[in-house]
Design a protein around this motif. Structure first.
Motif, PDB file in Angstrom:
ATOM      1  N   ASN A  74       0.756  -1.186   0.014  1.00 18.20           N
ATOM      2  CA  ASN A  74       0.151   0.057   0.014  1.00 18.20           C
ATOM      3  C   ASN A  74       1.042   1.137  -0.124  1.00 18.20           C
ATOM      4  O   ASN A  74       0.419   2.340  -0.697  1.00 18.20           O
ATOM      5  N   LYS A  77       1.925   1.524  -3.506  1.00 18.37           N
ATOM      6  CA  LYS A  77       0.836   2.225  -4.512  1.00 18.37           C
ATOM      7  C   LYS A  77       0.551   3.680  -3.880  1.00 18.37           C
ATOM      8  O   LYS A  77       0.267   4.372  -5.023  1.00 18.37           O
ATOM      9  N   ALA A  78       0.562   3.888  -2.835  1.00 18.47           N
ATOM     10  CA  ALA A  78       0.335   5.598  -2.658  1.00 18.47           C
ATOM     11  C   ALA A  78       1.561   6.345  -3.010  1.00 18.47           C
ATOM     12  O   ALA A  78       1.182   7.519  -3.653  1.00 18.47           O
ATOM     13  N   LYS A  79       2.814   5.832  -3.182  1.00 20.83           N
ATOM     14  CA  LYS A  79       3.937   6.504  -3.763  1.00 20.83           C
ATOM     15  C   LYS A  79       3.534   6.667  -5.367  1.00 20.83           C
ATOM     16  O   LYS A  79       3.698   7.812  -5.745  1.00 20.83           O
ATOM     17  N   ALA A  82       0.746   9.204  -5.716  1.00 23.04           N
ATOM     18  CA  ALA A  82       1.102  10.457  -5.556  1.00 23.04           C
ATOM     19  C   ALA A  82       1.921  11.060  -6.614  1.00 23.04           C
ATOM     20  O   ALA A  82       1.786  12.233  -7.048  1.00 23.04           O
TER      21      ALA A  82
END
Length: 294
Positions: A74, A77-79, A82
């Motif tokens: 996660n 994925k967030a990186k 963004a």
């Protein structure tokens, strides 16, 4: 607890060997052992059983390994999301009809690019009916299009109001007239825009003829201005078109203004009301300064 603690733990849990895990992580074994100890102290439970012969996961370690992997997935994925969002902030996608391609974009895009040299501008030629849908879906940021706008979620400004003119073959009987009376077009062979692709243009032309009780002989509809231009150049008939066509017509055709009342058609700039992109706001300013200053 930090993400590095999770990476260290996962490496040891997968290798079940501190020496191999340390080599994989490019770190010293004592440092790795200390990181695992710090993690276990933070959690309050032993995650790895280790002795001189082997390393194994405790029951708590098995559960924590599953969750640690999910956390790192996660986080990655967030990186990526963004980074993608940051990239999208420097991209402006513009949909346009041919009139804007000829009359507007060559004047406003160079000004915009001077202020945003690092921004990527994507230009997409679209039929008029598709532009509103693509605005609502977020596929384009701004549309240079013909009315109407149906959705309350879209804002717009009228930037041009073009007169309609008569497009004729170069050898047409009316070629010597400075202006064309609508009554001169009675019974003429005519090519009209396809109403499913042209927005309000076809309706404006139809209303103009109806108001003057003129009935042209419509021989074909065409779904774009270039096709209309080519058909007129082939001496198949006349057409009523926006004035911008004079910028791209060949010697095989001529254009004449209509006498008396001449119908016009608007070119609008439209965007979603909830789109707060700085690039979009600046483009709106550029267009307003260029076309809407009194």
């Amino acid at each position: 607890m930090e993400l590095r603690h999770l990476r260290y733990f996962i490496a040891v849990a997968e290798e079940l060997n501190f020496t191999k895990a340390a080599k994989k992580l490019h770190t010293a074994q004592p440092s790795l052992s200390q990181q695992i100890k710090d993690l276990e102290d933070y959690i309050g439970s032993t995650l790895l059983e280790r002795n001189k012969r082997r390393v194994s996961l405790t029951k708590a370690g098995e559960v924590f390994l599953q969750q640690a992997r999910l956390i790192l997935e996660n986080a990655e994925k967030a990186k990526k999301m963004a980074r993608r969002a940051a990239q999208e902030q420097i991209v402006l996608t513009i949909g346009f009809v041919p009139s804007a391609e000829v009359k507007v974009l060559p004047e406003v895009i160079p000004i915009f690019r001077l202020a945003h040299p690092g921004a990527k501008v994507e230009l997409i030629s679209l039929f008029n009916p598709g532009q509103e849908e693509k605005l609502l879906q977020g596929d384009i940021d701004v549309a240079f299009m013909r009315p109407p706008i149906k959705s309350d979620s879209i804002d717009f400004k009228v930037i041009l109001n073009e007169p309609l003119v008569v497009l004729m073959p170069a050898n047409h009987r009316l070629r010597y007239c400075e202006k064309i009376s609508v009554n001169d077009l009675q019974g003429e062979n005519f090519i009209t825009p396809d109403p499913t692709q042209s927005g309000v243009l076809q309706q404006i032309i139809e209303n103009y003829f109806t108001e003057h009780n003129v009935v042209p002989n419509i021989i074909q509809t065409a779904n774009n201005m270039l096709l209309i231009l080519n058909m007129v150049s082939l001496n198949l008939g006349c057409a009523i078109v926006p004035f911008y066509i004079t910028s791209i017509m060949t010697d095989a055709v001529i254009c004449r203004p209509l006498s008396g009342y001449s119908p016009t058609i608007e070119l609008i700039m439209a965007w979603r009301k909830d789109n707060t992109s700085e690039l979009l706001l600046h483009l709106i300013d550029v267009v307003e300064n260029k076309y809407l200053q009194e």
